[in-house]
Design an enzyme around this catalytic site. Structure first.
Site, PDB file in Angstrom:
ATOM      1  N   ASN A  63      15.306 -44.146  -4.574  1.00 18.85           N
ATOM      2  CA  ASN A  63      15.443 -43.528  -3.255  1.00 18.85           C
ATOM      3  C   ASN A  63      16.584 -42.521  -3.308  1.00 18.85           C
ATOM      4  OD1 ASN A  63      17.687 -44.192  -0.875  1.00 18.85           O
ATOM      5  ND2 ASN A  63      15.760 -43.401  -0.095  1.00 18.85           N
ATOM      6  N   MET A  84      13.634 -40.114   3.530  1.00 18.31           N
ATOM      7  CA  MET A  84      13.502 -40.449   2.123  1.00 18.31           C
ATOM      8  C   MET A  84      12.727 -41.748   1.956  1.00 18.31           C
ATOM      9  SD  MET A  84      17.080 -39.388   0.357  1.00 18.31           S
ATOM     10  CE  MET A  84      17.622 -37.673   0.388  1.00 18.31           C
ATOM     11  N   CYS A  85      12.608 -42.205   0.744  1.00 17.94           N
ATOM     12  CA  CYS A  85      11.826 -43.400   0.414  1.00 17.94           C
ATOM     13  C   CYS A  85      12.600 -44.667   0.763  1.00 17.94           C
ATOM     14  CB  CYS A  85      11.476 -43.394  -1.065  1.00 17.94           C
ATOM     15  SG  CYS A  85      10.745 -41.840  -1.635  1.00 17.94           S
ATOM     16  N   GLN A  86      11.933 -45.799   0.647  1.00 18.13           N
ATOM     17  CA  GLN A  86      12.595 -47.094   0.807  1.00 18.13           C
ATOM     18  C   GLN A  86      12.213 -48.008  -0.343  1.00 18.13           C
ATOM     19  OE1 GLN A  86      13.115 -49.200   4.380  1.00 18.13           O
ATOM     20  NE2 GLN A  86      13.315 -47.394   5.683  1.00 18.13           N
TER      21      GLN A  86
END
Length: 527
Positions: free
Chosen positions: A108, A1-3
């Protein structure tokens, strides 16, 4: 996933150090190579950079990392695409104007309620795909891209715009955002991962965490934060061999709060958000309760707009007579005279979540030595200035009560109290464990107030009866009575007094009922 990366400061500060390490995770030291973005508040304006290229390879990111832009408030995002293609319109942070204020949002996680059922057919999260939150019945904001993140952002803004016709004071805004965040998670708690940064002007940033891991993945997605303040030390980045001695670069008035998905440095004390925790950052400090936001509002650092008038804070909305009632209840449980404050019946006491010191003032004459602990340094300063504590510690319950803490020094207490603290903590098991460790050497008393389900503002009739706690409509946790009783039993406490149907405070002109509980750790439990 994103940060995610966020920074909130007491004085204008550049973000080069943190961003230098963070951008390495965009395709170099980590897999988040599907674009990156940055939002930097400068006065009423916001400067943004977006690029679908990997952050670690982006010429724009390289330029930004060496360009000393100073700000009080900023956020950055590196993307690992799980919804929506790798394209500019899907790059965070997203930005909208509301009430004459620039709002920004980076997220996120995965939010099933906002996942389009047929993204190929609908072109992403179209208007029909975006649920309405709160009492909202009309939409002003719509997503441009295909992500659940942008759809969530638009829905939250729609709900806030519908709810407030004047510019809301920070305590009301905090409660509203907490309520919306919990509504987004409710009903799909296991499937939802919801961590976000929400900027609303040059001073203020909200951060919320509902952590988790995707199915089949061991990667934990949550939020961490730290506050750098004097005396400054050297910080070493985790993703690149680079360190800075902030004692040489920062002054006595500097203070910076950094929020990140994963800690950015190897030698600093990062703290992970609790599940369901909302923090409001202002002036480089975290606030976790609406009444803490009142002081910020009164200092003139609330929302500012030329477009709509500012709402007012009711002077009695965030105060109550609860500390005095709790003291009287403890005295009754211990067989003391509740009106005689001159009797000392505890040698060492600690006030958890002391806030500005109202509860400490009530118990001061009853204890020999009183320690106050609070996460917010500004509230701790107010408590110190009140003059009723022998010692003030900035931190949480664990830092003061845990017997393995070598930094603070091990202290043995015989009385622990928490006035209006449980409403900001969902899972109480860690707190009960920590309190027991603080009392087990001497044995002693643990007293607290608690919002109780069915004696609260809970309006969610569909809640699972097995749930140990719920988020109320006023954005505070209410706990089940059986849950608190079971925790007391599990950790070896006896119930000395349970004062039900007590008026804890008022909300929207109505009495909020809860209970006051006094527990004892018997001699047989002392180790």
């Amino acid at each position: 996933m994103c940060q995610l990366l966020g920074m909130n400061c007491a004085s204008p500060t550049d973000f080069n150090f943190s961003f230098r390490g963070f951008k390495c995770r965009g395709g170099n030291t980590d897999i988040h190579a599907h674009g990156w973005g940055l939002a930097i508040y400068e006065g009423r304006g916001v400067r943004t950079f977006h690029d679908p290229l990997p952050c670690a390879e982006s010429p724009i990111a390289e330029m930004v990392s060496s360009y000393p832009i100073k700000t009080l408030n900023m956020m950055a995002h590196i993307r690992y695409a799980t919804q929506g293609g790798v394209s500019l319109e899907n790059v965070h942070p997203f930005q909208r104007e509301m009430w004459g204020i620039q709002w920004t949002f980076a997220h996120n996680g995965e939010v099933p309620k906002f996942t389009p059922k047929n993204p190929q057919e609908s072109g992403g999260c179209g208007t029909k795909e975006v649920p309405m939150l709160g009492r909202c019945t009309e939409t002003m904001y719509h997503p441009v891209g295909d992500t659940d993140s942008e759809a969530v952002f638009c829905s939250m803004l729609n709900a806030l715009r519908f709810e407030f016709k004047t510019l809301p004071p920070l305590p009301l805004l905090y409660e509203a955002i907490q309520k919306l965040s919990c509504e987004i998670v409710r009903g799909q708690e296991k499937e939802t991962i919801f961590n976000y940064l929400l900027g609303c002007g040059q001073y203020t940033m909200f951060a919320f965490s509902w952590p988790g891991s995707r199915e089949g993945s061991k990667v934990w997605n949550g939020l961490h934060y730290l506050v750098r303040s004097p005396p400054f030390k050297t910080a070493q980045l985790k993703d690149v061999n680079y360190a800075v001695d902030f004692n040489e670069t920062n002054g006595k008035s500097d203070r910076v709060a950094i929020i990140a998905t994963k800690p950015l440095t190897t030698n600093e004390n990062w703290k992970e958000f609790e599940r369901g925790q909302l923090l409001m950052f202002d002036n480089g400090l975290p606030c976790s309760r609406p009444y803490e936001c009142v002081g910020i509002e009164r200092c003139g650092r609330g929302l500012s707009s030329r477009a709509i008038p500012r709402g007012e804070i009711c002077p009695y909305q965030y105060s109550s007579n609860l500390p005095k009632i709790l003291r009287q209840s403890v005295c009754k449980a211990l067989g003391r005279d509740g009106d005689d404050c001159s009797l000392v019946w505890a040698e060492k006491a600690v006030d958890l979540g002391c806030g500005s010191g109202q509860s400490g003032a009530q118990f001061r004459q009853c204890v020999g030595h009183l320690t106050g602990v609070d996460l917010n340094p500004e509230m701790a300063k107010e408590a110190r200035d009140r003059g009723c504590y022998d010692r003030i510690v900035v931190g949480d319950a664990e830092c003061i009560l845990h017997r393995d803490d070598e930094d603070v020094g091990r202290q043995d207490y015989d009385f622990v109290f928490a006035c209006d603290l449980f409403a900001y903590i969902g899972d109480l098991s860690k707190l009960f464990s920590t309190v027991r460790k603080g009392l087990e050497s001497r044995g002693g008393t643990f007293a607290f107030s608690a919002d109780i389900v069915n004696e609260s503002l809970d309006e969610s009739k569909e809640e699972d009866d097995d749930a140990e706690f719920v988020m109320q409509s006023c954005a505070r946790f209410a706990h089940k009575r059986w849950y608190i009783r079971s925790l007391a039993k599990d950790f070896g406490f006896e119930i000395l007094l349970c004062r039900d149907s007590t008026v804890l405070r008022q909300h929207n002109g109505k009495d909020v009922l809860g209970c006051l509980i006094v527990l004892s750790l018997p001699a047989s439990q002392v180790v």
